[in-house]
Design an enzyme around this catalytic site. Structure first.
Site, PDB file in Angstrom:
ATOM      1  N   ASP A 279       0.806  -1.218   0.000  1.00 59.93           N
ATOM      2  CA  ASP A 279       0.000   0.000   0.000  1.00 59.93           C
ATOM      3  C   ASP A 279       0.838   1.266   0.000  1.00 59.93           C
ATOM      4  O   ASP A 279       0.320   2.361  -0.185  1.00 59.93           O
ATOM      5  CB  ASP A 279      -0.835   0.022   1.286  1.00 59.93           C
TER       6      ASP A 279
HETATM    7  C1  GLC Z   1      -1.659  -3.479   5.386  1.00 60.10           C
HETATM    8  C2  GLC Z   1      -2.897  -3.502   4.538  1.00 60.10           C
HETATM    9  C3  GLC Z   1      -2.745  -4.427   3.370  1.00 60.10           C
HETATM   10  C4  GLC Z   1      -1.460  -4.158   2.641  1.00 60.10           C
HETATM   11  C5  GLC Z   1      -0.287  -4.209   3.581  1.00 60.10           C
HETATM   12  C6  GLC Z   1       1.026  -3.860   2.911  1.00 60.10           C
HETATM   13  O1  GLC Z   1      -1.562  -4.683   6.086  1.00 60.10           O
HETATM   14  O2  GLC Z   1      -4.024  -3.862   5.277  1.00 60.10           O
HETATM   15  O3  GLC Z   1      -3.826  -4.294   2.489  1.00 60.10           O
HETATM   16  O4  GLC Z   1      -1.332  -5.100   1.630  1.00 60.10           O
HETATM   17  O5  GLC Z   1      -0.494  -3.304   4.635  1.00 60.10           O
HETATM   18  O6  GLC Z   1       1.130  -2.511   2.632  1.00 60.10           O
HETATM   19  C1  GLC Z   2      -0.422   2.672   5.679  1.00 63.45           C
HETATM   20  C2  GLC Z   2       0.319   1.485   6.221  1.00 63.45           C
HETATM   21  C3  GLC Z   2      -0.042   0.236   5.487  1.00 63.45           C
HETATM   22  C4  GLC Z   2      -1.530   0.114   5.395  1.00 63.45           C
HETATM   23  C5  GLC Z   2      -2.182   1.391   4.867  1.00 63.45           C
HETATM   24  C6  GLC Z   2      -3.676   1.284   4.917  1.00 63.45           C
HETATM   25  O1  GLC Z   2      -0.063   2.893   4.380  1.00 63.45           O
HETATM   26  O2  GLC Z   2       1.719   1.662   6.180  1.00 63.45           O
HETATM   27  O3  GLC Z   2       0.525  -0.868   6.140  1.00 63.45           O
HETATM   28  O4  GLC Z   2      -1.842  -0.927   4.537  1.00 63.45           O
HETATM   29  O5  GLC Z   2      -1.788   2.473   5.651  1.00 63.45           O
HETATM   30  O6  GLC Z   2      -4.302   2.366   4.358  1.00 63.45           O
END
Ligand code: GLC
Ligand code: GLC
Length: 811
Positions: free
Chosen positions: A485
């Site tokens: 993300d």
């Molecule tokens: C968080 C989010 C997931 C994403 C992950 C890596 O766990 O919930 O959707 O894939 O971060 O960024």
């Molecule tokens: C932030 C976090 C990630 C998560 C995301 C959700 O980017 O670092 O882990 O998945 O928020 O919106």
């Protein structure tokens, strides 16, 4: 070392916490279907029905000082001593304390000045009520007269409004009291048909419902006015902050004990019969509930039901291997965590406030992989709910609210991995159950009112969407982000108040993701295998061709020399390449390219995994990428916003570690697979550094570049849960549901003599014994099913209800 704060008791499937001041609050969840409670080892937390944002019963103040303040409180006033059986909020030192977190219940026992109190918290299966069974025993040797007070603070149901909109909320609170039952009925007079009830099954000697009366405006939860005074005031809240508090005067002879229960319930009255007199709540359902749990044996019977429920669920999969931490995680805690992530996605934990994200599209599809064998019918419904938030072009709402099942417009879509996970979850469901009829289930598209397409149509739309959204190298476009993300290649944000995920417009952007390309390979192969099981060769051929074309693209465009590149940014520069200064190598593309079948024939897979071992593996797990980004890069987005070593910037993101575990199994190295598995396995971590719960996975462990390496954060609600279960049971132990049978393909450490497992599959029970006399990792040499040798490694589907004995030898 792990014994400082507690220990596992495998026989009772409990984690026993032996002191209340754990390094962080250690959480458990109550509830298994619709009604949930977060319950820490000091009974902190809150309760809600279905949706932690929209139907919250009790309050919790996030990130409080001290941590974990607000919850299910009991106060005892014994002469001059004021104490809490759960230690908080007074924190009076206890003569004894023990908290047992079990499956769907928490039992806390403590003792002070000869008074022993045991409190059991749980939500009976099928009930929208939390039961607190309390037993008070006088062990002092003399008679005792004490007062016990209960306390909860009601939330006005909509949790965000409740914490932010005081100009309204301070004027709307309403309650009613009848006997020992306190009814919180704010907004019932207008649009709510539900209320909360906090009742006691015993006669009470007083109550309060006004927080100002019970706690006092200038007092704290550690010194509530009424408790100090030794008496409730029978206050009725009008506006301000409604609470529920009971006073019980207990006179106990030496050796005597008393038991009773508190019931905290969510009661839906429906639209008819809301009132029993003008303005007076119809309490018939609440009354019935109290009566039910006041009956002798009712609580014990409900607890028995809960135990039976979990015994049944966990009976479907259990293993005995030479590795005790793998056994206790797979047999109990990992499956338990999978149920929790299935139920709650990323909504409500000590790191997720319940008012932010609802259900995530990619998250929920992945969570299902660790849950589908437990209650397939719920998994089926979930797949259809998720599919219903896809748009007709293939894009998906990134998140949706569980109560409404509608996509969240604020975050929208355009995360170009989302749709592919739907193929993985659907195929996992069909392999587990054989129920191909789900493919014909009608699920419309979220942006097309009245559309009547099938689930299979959604899967095809997903494939087509990735094939169409391609960039200059022929690789899939990334959109706002892929699984990571924080890899926001179209964001270019310089405004601190923007969301990294949605700041940039993805239209016209050409940033590409190698990870999505690898995920596509995997998804295309899964769908092709499904078509094969359906005997549709033309569709298989079509998908195989798409697969082959993507594979060529990956091998031609994404190989960096020693590993697979991660992405191309909006300017076409590689990310995750030896030619980068930072972020030279990432986990995700090695994992998904290899799991998708890239590099297997040309030796690149083995090379990429050696690079992972060399550059990313540490004793605390595999670091997401190296070297970390030392400064912010707007062309990369959030990944470079975190200080080095944390979260996606070179933290150990446990979720994606598991894909590497699976990759090692694919490549046949069972020693590495188990070594990596144990590197992030909570019971194997030194708890003083690790800090989070030793019984569930955390999203992240700080990496070696961090100031606090080895420290975990964001426990419970993480995709790590589902994927570690898959890695352990389908990867290392190699017990894999297939379309036409159970496939046995273990990849174990060479020095394991073997292992045994019980697996329920399509109604039959398989008792499996694997032996490894020649000390190898992988490859089944012989397979014997009910005494008959079978060639290959697939056990044919057995009749429902039968028990099948399987023995296999590794070559
Ligand atoms: C968080 C989010 C997931 C994403 C992950 C890596 O766990 O919930 O959707 O894939 O971060 O960024
Ligand atoms: C932030 C976090 C990630 C998560 C995301 C959700 O980017 O670092 O882990 O998945 O928020 O919106």
């Amino acid at each position: 070392m792990n014994q400082t704060f507690g220990h596992f008791e495998d026989s009772s499937r409990e984690y026993v916490i032996t002191r209340p001041d754990t390094p962080l609050p250690w959480l458990n969840y109550l509830g298994q279907d619709d009604f949930f409670g977060l319950c820490t080892n000091c009974a902190g937390g809150y309760t809600f029905w279905r949706d932690a944002k929209l139907r919250r019963l009790t309050r919790y103040r996030y990130n409080n000082i001290p941590m974990d303040l607000g919850g299910r409180y009991l106060y005892l006033r014994d002469g001059d001593t004021l104490w809490n059986p759960m230690w908080k909020p007074c924190r009076t030192s206890l003569d004894r304390y023990e908290c047992r977190h079990g499956l769907g219940y928490t039992r806390i026992t403590s003792e002070k000045n000869g008074l022993a109190v045991e409190v059991l918290f749980f939500i009976p299966p099928g009930e929208t009520a939390e039961v607190w069974q309390v037993t008070v025993r006088n062990q002092s040797g003399g008679a005792k007269s004490v007062q016990l007070f209960s306390f909860v603070e009601f939330c006005l149901f909509e949790a965000l409004n409740d914490m932010t909109n005081y100009q309204r909320t301070y004027s709307i609170g309403e309650v009613e009291v009848e006997g020992s039952a306190i009814y919180h009925k704010t907004e019932f007079r207008e649009r709510r048909n539900h209320y909360a009830m906090f009742a006691c099954t015993r006669k009470v000697d007083g109550f309060d419902t006004s927080r100002d009366a019970f706690v006092g405006v200038h007092n704290g939860l550690h010194d509530p006015k009424a408790v100090l005074a030794g008496a409730c005031t029978n206050s009725l809240a009008h506006g301000w902050n409604p609470v529920g508090a009971h006073q019980l005067n207990l006179n106990l002879e030496a050796g005597a004990e008393e038991s009773f229960a508190f019931v905290l319930a969510y009661v839906d009255q429906g639209t008819d019969e809301k009132f029993e007199a003008p303005g007076i709540l119809n309490k018939n359902r609440g009354r019935a509930l109290v009566k039910k749990y006041a009956a002798p044996g009712a609580v014990t019977c409900a607890l028995e039901k809960l135990r039976t429920f979990w015994d049944g669920l966990l009976g479907a999969l259990s293993v005995q291997t030479p590795e005790p931490n793998l056994n206790r995680m797979v047999n109990t805690w990992n499956q338990y965590q999978c149920m929790t992530t299935f139920n709650l996605s990323r909504s409500a934990s000590l790191f997720e406030t319940g008012i932010g994200r609802g259900m995530g599209f990619r998250d929920s599809n992945q969570d299902l992989l660790g849950f589908v064998h437990m209650i397939p019918s719920r998994a089926r419904q979930r797949i259809l709910d998720i599919a219903g938030t896809q748009l007709c072009d293939g894009a998906c709402y990134h998140q949706y609210q569980p109560l409404t099942k509608k996509g969240n417009a604020e975050i929208g879509g355009d995360f170009y991995d989302d749709h592919l996970w739907l193929i993985l979850s659907t195929c996992a469901y069909i392999k587990e159950t054989g129920d191909q009829s789900i493919l014909e289930a009608v699920v419309g598209y979220a942006d097309t009112p009245g559309s009547k397409e099938t689930l299979l149509h959604h899967l095809e739309t997903s494939i087509a969407y990735t094939l169409q959204k391609r960039g200059p190298h022929g690789l899939p476009l990334i959109g706002h982000a892929d699984w990571n993300d924080c890899l926001n290649l179209n964001c270019f944000s310089t405004e601190p108040n923007e969301s990294f995920q949605t700041a940039g417009d993805v239209d016209g952007s050409s940033a590409e993701s190698v990870m999505i390309a690898g995920l596509f390979l995997y998804a295309a192969r899964e769908l092709s295998a499904l078509y094969q099981a359906m005997n549709r060769p033309a569709d298989c051929a079509r998908l195989d061709a798409a697969y082959a074309e993507m594979l060529v693209t990956i091998e031609e465009q994404a190989w960096d020399g020693q590993w697979y590149r991660r992405a191309y940014d909006a300017a076409g520069n590689p990310i995750g390449s030896a030619e980068c200064e930072e972020g030279q190598i990432f986990i995700e593309s090695q994992a998904w390219c290899v799991l998708g079948g890239a590099g297997v024939e040309n030796g690149r897979a083995a090379k990429a995994f050696e690079s992972v071992h060399q550059h990313l593996f540490t004793p605390d797990g595999i670091i997401l990428q190296q070297p970390p980004y030392a400064t912010y890069h707007k062309e990369l987005g959030e990944v470079s916003s975190y200080p080095p070593g944390y979260k996606e910037n070179a933290g150990i993101f446990c979720h994606n570690n598991t894909w590497i575990h699976l990759g090692w199994c694919l490549l046949g190295d069972g020693d590495r697979a188990l070594e990596y598995y144990l590197s992030i396995c909570p019971p194997a971590k030194p708890v003083e550094t690790y800090r989070c719960e030793p019984y569930v996975y955390a999203q992240m462990i700080a990496g070696r570049d961090a100031a606090t390496p080895g420290e975990a954060k964001n426990s419970w609600l993480t995709g790590t849960a589902a994927w570690t279960l898959v890695a352990a049971t389908q990867g290392i132990l190699g017990i894999c549901p297939g379309h036409d049978g159970l496939v046995i393909d273990p990849c174990i450490p060479r020095d394991w003599p073997g292992f045994t497992a019980t697996r329920k599959f399509r109604g039959a029970t398989y008792e499996i014994t694997i032996s490894n006399p020649r000390k190898h990792s992988k490859g089944i040499q012989s397979l014997v099913v009910d005494g008959k040798p079978i060639s290959g490694n697939r056990i044919p589907i057995a009749p429902e209800g039968s028990t099948v004995r399987v023995t296999a030898e590794i070559q």
